[in-house]
Design a protein around this motif. Sequence first.
Motif, PDB file in Angstrom:
ATOM      1  N   GLY A 250       0.873  -1.376   0.087  1.00 37.31           N
ATOM      2  CA  GLY A 250      -0.057  -0.026   0.018  1.00 37.31           C
ATOM      3  C   GLY A 250       0.761   1.278   0.092  1.00 37.31           C
ATOM      4  O   GLY A 250       0.426   2.215  -0.643  1.00 37.31           O
ATOM      5  N   ALA A 251       2.006   1.027   0.467  1.00 33.70           N
ATOM      6  CA  ALA A 251       2.976   2.404   0.512  1.00 33.70           C
ATOM      7  C   ALA A 251       3.657   2.879  -1.024  1.00 33.70           C
ATOM      8  O   ALA A 251       3.604   3.917  -1.196  1.00 33.70           O
ATOM      9  CB  ALA A 251       4.066   2.199   1.688  1.00 33.70           C
ATOM     10  N   TYR A 252       3.569   1.731  -1.802  1.00 30.47           N
ATOM     11  CA  TYR A 252       4.241   1.941  -2.874  1.00 30.47           C
ATOM     12  C   TYR A 252       3.429   1.425  -4.288  1.00 30.47           C
ATOM     13  O   TYR A 252       3.640   2.151  -5.306  1.00 30.47           O
ATOM     14  CB  TYR A 252       5.424   1.351  -2.939  1.00 30.47           C
ATOM     15  N   HIS A 253       2.392   0.621  -4.145  1.00 31.34           N
ATOM     16  CA  HIS A 253       1.589  -0.061  -5.188  1.00 31.34           C
ATOM     17  C   HIS A 253       0.336   0.203  -5.324  1.00 31.34           C
ATOM     18  O   HIS A 253      -0.368  -0.721  -6.043  1.00 31.34           O
ATOM     19  CB  HIS A 253       2.314  -1.347  -5.351  1.00 31.34           C
ATOM     20  N   ALA A 254      -0.342   1.088  -4.399  1.00 34.17           N
ATOM     21  CA  ALA A 254      -1.872   1.143  -4.311  1.00 34.17           C
ATOM     22  C   ALA A 254      -2.144   1.465  -5.514  1.00 34.17           C
ATOM     23  O   ALA A 254      -3.425   0.945  -5.872  1.00 34.17           O
ATOM     24  CB  ALA A 254      -2.255   2.414  -3.486  1.00 34.17           C
ATOM     25  N   GLN A 255      -1.840   2.357  -6.163  1.00 32.92           N
ATOM     26  CA  GLN A 255      -2.396   2.670  -7.668  1.00 32.92           C
ATOM     27  C   GLN A 255      -2.227   1.470  -8.695  1.00 32.92           C
ATOM     28  O   GLN A 255      -3.148   1.238  -9.339  1.00 32.92           O
ATOM     29  CB  GLN A 255      -1.703   3.936  -8.358  1.00 32.92           C
ATOM     30  N   ALA A 264      -7.313  -1.731  -2.874  1.00 30.49           N
ATOM     31  CA  ALA A 264      -6.065  -0.994  -2.919  1.00 30.49           C
ATOM     32  C   ALA A 264      -5.847  -0.995  -1.326  1.00 30.49           C
ATOM     33  O   ALA A 264      -6.646  -0.435  -0.695  1.00 30.49           O
ATOM     34  CB  ALA A 264      -6.266   0.376  -3.311  1.00 30.49           C
ATOM     35  N   PRO A 265      -4.683  -1.602  -1.008  1.00 36.15           N
ATOM     36  CA  PRO A 265      -4.166  -1.622   0.279  1.00 36.15           C
ATOM     37  C   PRO A 265      -3.636  -0.257   1.033  1.00 36.15           C
ATOM     38  O   PRO A 265      -3.343   0.593   0.061  1.00 36.15           O
ATOM     39  CB  PRO A 265      -3.008  -2.738   0.378  1.00 36.15           C
ATOM     40  N   ARG A 266      -3.935   0.127   2.165  1.00 34.97           N
ATOM     41  CA  ARG A 266      -3.302   1.098   2.782  1.00 34.97           C
ATOM     42  C   ARG A 266      -1.781   0.940   3.110  1.00 34.97           C
ATOM     43  O   ARG A 266      -1.399  -0.094   2.501  1.00 34.97           O
ATOM     44  CB  ARG A 266      -3.926   1.497   4.268  1.00 34.97           C
ATOM     45  N   ARG A 267      -1.377   2.176   3.652  1.00 42.15           N
ATOM     46  CA  ARG A 267       0.243   2.178   3.731  1.00 42.15           C
ATOM     47  C   ARG A 267       0.844   1.102   4.600  1.00 42.15           C
ATOM     48  O   ARG A 267       1.934   0.698   4.210  1.00 42.15           O
ATOM     49  CB  ARG A 267       0.750   3.539   4.114  1.00 42.15           C
ATOM     50  N   ASP A 268       0.190   0.473   5.411  1.00 44.88           N
ATOM     51  CA  ASP A 268       0.632  -0.457   6.326  1.00 44.88           C
ATOM     52  C   ASP A 268      -0.037  -1.899   6.052  1.00 44.88           C
ATOM     53  O   ASP A 268      -0.243  -2.678   6.811  1.00 44.88           O
ATOM     54  CB  ASP A 268       0.357  -0.185   7.774  1.00 44.88           C
ATOM     55  N   GLU A 269      -0.463  -2.034   4.735  1.00 49.10           N
ATOM     56  CA  GLU A 269      -1.092  -3.284   3.991  1.00 49.10           C
ATOM     57  C   GLU A 269      -0.561  -3.953   2.809  1.00 49.10           C
ATOM     58  O   GLU A 269       0.121  -3.263   2.313  1.00 49.10           O
ATOM     59  CB  GLU A 269      -2.589  -2.985   3.913  1.00 49.10           C
ATOM     60  N   PHE A 270      -0.760  -5.150   2.607  1.00 47.37           N
ATOM     61  CA  PHE A 270      -0.355  -5.578   1.211  1.00 47.37           C
ATOM     62  C   PHE A 270      -1.677  -6.332   0.677  1.00 47.37           C
ATOM     63  O   PHE A 270      -2.535  -6.835   1.365  1.00 47.37           O
ATOM     64  CB  PHE A 270       0.878  -6.633   1.632  1.00 47.37           C
ATOM     65  N   PRO A 303       5.863 -15.446 -15.572  1.00 45.91           N
ATOM     66  CA  PRO A 303       5.906 -15.065 -14.250  1.00 45.91           C
ATOM     67  C   PRO A 303       5.379 -13.634 -14.123  1.00 45.91           C
ATOM     68  O   PRO A 303       5.277 -12.754 -15.168  1.00 45.91           O
ATOM     69  CB  PRO A 303       7.426 -15.038 -14.057  1.00 45.91           C
ATOM     70  N   ALA A 304       5.015 -13.240 -12.893  1.00 45.24           N
ATOM     71  CA  ALA A 304       4.739 -11.997 -12.656  1.00 45.24           C
ATOM     72  C   ALA A 304       5.766 -11.006 -12.765  1.00 45.24           C
ATOM     73  O   ALA A 304       6.919 -11.319 -12.580  1.00 45.24           O
ATOM     74  CB  ALA A 304       4.260 -11.837 -11.022  1.00 45.24           C
ATOM     75  N   PRO A 305       5.595  -9.686 -13.171  1.00 49.49           N
ATOM     76  CA  PRO A 305       6.820  -8.732 -13.528  1.00 49.49           C
ATOM     77  C   PRO A 305       7.288  -8.350 -12.245  1.00 49.49           C
ATOM     78  O   PRO A 305       6.753  -8.251 -11.309  1.00 49.49           O
ATOM     79  CB  PRO A 305       5.812  -7.708 -14.369  1.00 49.49           C
ATOM     80  N   ASP A 306       8.176  -7.640 -12.581  1.00 44.71           N
ATOM     81  CA  ASP A 306       8.819  -6.907 -11.474  1.00 44.71           C
ATOM     82  C   ASP A 306       8.489  -5.851 -11.107  1.00 44.71           C
ATOM     83  O   ASP A 306       7.842  -5.111 -11.859  1.00 44.71           O
ATOM     84  CB  ASP A 306      10.623  -6.714 -11.837  1.00 44.71           C
ATOM     85  N   LEU A 307       8.071  -5.370  -9.840  1.00 41.66           N
ATOM     86  CA  LEU A 307       7.512  -4.101  -9.610  1.00 41.66           C
ATOM     87  C   LEU A 307       8.380  -2.931  -9.433  1.00 41.66           C
ATOM     88  O   LEU A 307       9.700  -3.245  -9.245  1.00 41.66           O
ATOM     89  CB  LEU A 307       6.572  -4.452  -8.118  1.00 41.66           C
ATOM     90  N   PRO A 308       8.022  -1.803  -9.315  1.00 44.73           N
ATOM     91  CA  PRO A 308       8.877  -0.612  -9.415  1.00 44.73           C
ATOM     92  C   PRO A 308       9.695  -0.643  -8.239  1.00 44.73           C
ATOM     93  O   PRO A 308       9.042  -1.142  -7.051  1.00 44.73           O
ATOM     94  CB  PRO A 308       7.757   0.586  -9.304  1.00 44.73           C
ATOM     95  N   ARG A 309      10.719  -0.194  -7.780  1.00 48.86           N
ATOM     96  CA  ARG A 309      11.482  -0.350  -6.865  1.00 48.86           C
ATOM     97  C   ARG A 309      11.071   0.391  -5.817  1.00 48.86           C
ATOM     98  O   ARG A 309      10.813   1.795  -5.896  1.00 48.86           O
ATOM     99  CB  ARG A 309      13.005  -0.215  -7.446  1.00 48.86           C
ATOM    100  N   GLU A 310      11.084  -0.116  -4.656  1.00 46.75           N
ATOM    101  CA  GLU A 310      10.665   0.537  -3.176  1.00 46.75           C
ATOM    102  C   GLU A 310      11.661   1.293  -2.634  1.00 46.75           C
ATOM    103  O   GLU A 310      12.944   1.103  -2.875  1.00 46.75           O
ATOM    104  CB  GLU A 310       9.969  -0.398  -2.308  1.00 46.75           C
ATOM    105  N   ALA A 311      11.187   2.341  -2.041  1.00 42.49           N
ATOM    106  CA  ALA A 311      12.356   2.937  -1.147  1.00 42.49           C
ATOM    107  C   ALA A 311      13.195   2.312  -0.274  1.00 42.49           C
ATOM    108  O   ALA A 311      12.287   1.504   0.422  1.00 42.49           O
ATOM    109  CB  ALA A 311      11.938   4.419  -0.622  1.00 42.49           C
ATOM    110  N   PRO A 312      14.190   2.511   0.252  1.00 43.18           N
ATOM    111  CA  PRO A 312      14.748   1.724   1.571  1.00 43.18           C
ATOM    112  C   PRO A 312      14.001   1.577   2.491  1.00 43.18           C
ATOM    113  O   PRO A 312      13.262   2.839   3.007  1.00 43.18           O
ATOM    114  CB  PRO A 312      16.117   2.356   1.547  1.00 43.18           C
TER     115      PRO A 312
END
Length: 312
Positions: A250-255, A264-270, A303-312
């Motif tokens: 939810g922090a990076y891939h909600a859209q 759509a997950p919230r920031r602390d969800e998947f 296979p599922a694609p790679d997701l956009p890279r998350e921040a550290p």
Amino acid sequence: MSDGLLALFDPPADPALEDVAEELLKLDPQGDAWAAVIRHTYDMIYNGQETGRYRWDQLMKTEKTHFGTVFEINAQREFKFAGIDEDPTDYRICGHLVDAKWSQTDGRWMLPPEVTGHIALVATGSDVDSVWSLGLVRVLPRYRTESANRDKKSTLNKEGRAAIRWLWRNEPLRPNVLLQLDQSAVEQIVALKAGTKRTDQLFRVAEGRIVHRSAVLTVARQLDAMRRLRGGSGGSRRALAPDGLLILSGAYHAQIARDLGAPAPRRDEFISVRVVPSAPGQGACISGGWWRLAAPGERTILPAPDLPREAP
């Protein structure tokens, strides 16, 4: 008092109670913050990362009793209610004395003698049913049950329960996915020896469901559970990709979840979703290609694609 008389019962006017009600509604119009306080309190009491527990019936009696104290503290931290040690109640809201009471069983709030005459903030909920309620009541002597325990605590009688001014009643509580899943499947997950394997299986079984961060920590039982979920050759995303499964944060891939038509997950969800290639403009564009949700029973070839890279 008969049910017929209760239907006609009208509590006396209480301007102070209405002041408190208006203030609580002003602070949290939709009740989202109160719902978060209750969700967080359940997760704190379970302490799943250290204990692996996720159900009320797994708690010890003392822990169940302690829930009300933790709820009171979490609410004060969230809303910054005033109060002094000499007060007979937990808070002062708009200058009025208010005591916070939690009961896992609706209507069974334990009221000590010192709250008589004051306002009680009464709350209840069910993690199994994913609901919560919160209201206010002036604890008048006639609202208390006649019997009392050795601490001289008593509960609200029928008239007292009818006098509650409910601010939120049976509102949705963010679900505990470990209670929503088939319990035999959950038992199989927690029986796996490796934390990463348990996390992998959680997201396989919970496909399409929102998974709160606390559920991941409960299953993984590892300090670095989030890092193991995200990436690296041993991460859950890498392990599930050959099956066409994406784990969206939810922090990076909600859209991306919204574009796919998934919750759509919230920031602390998947959420884990199974995807297949799609025509341009259909679904979500991920890593330069177009993907959509797989239909029930549809085979996933790629296979599922790679997701956009998350921040550290």
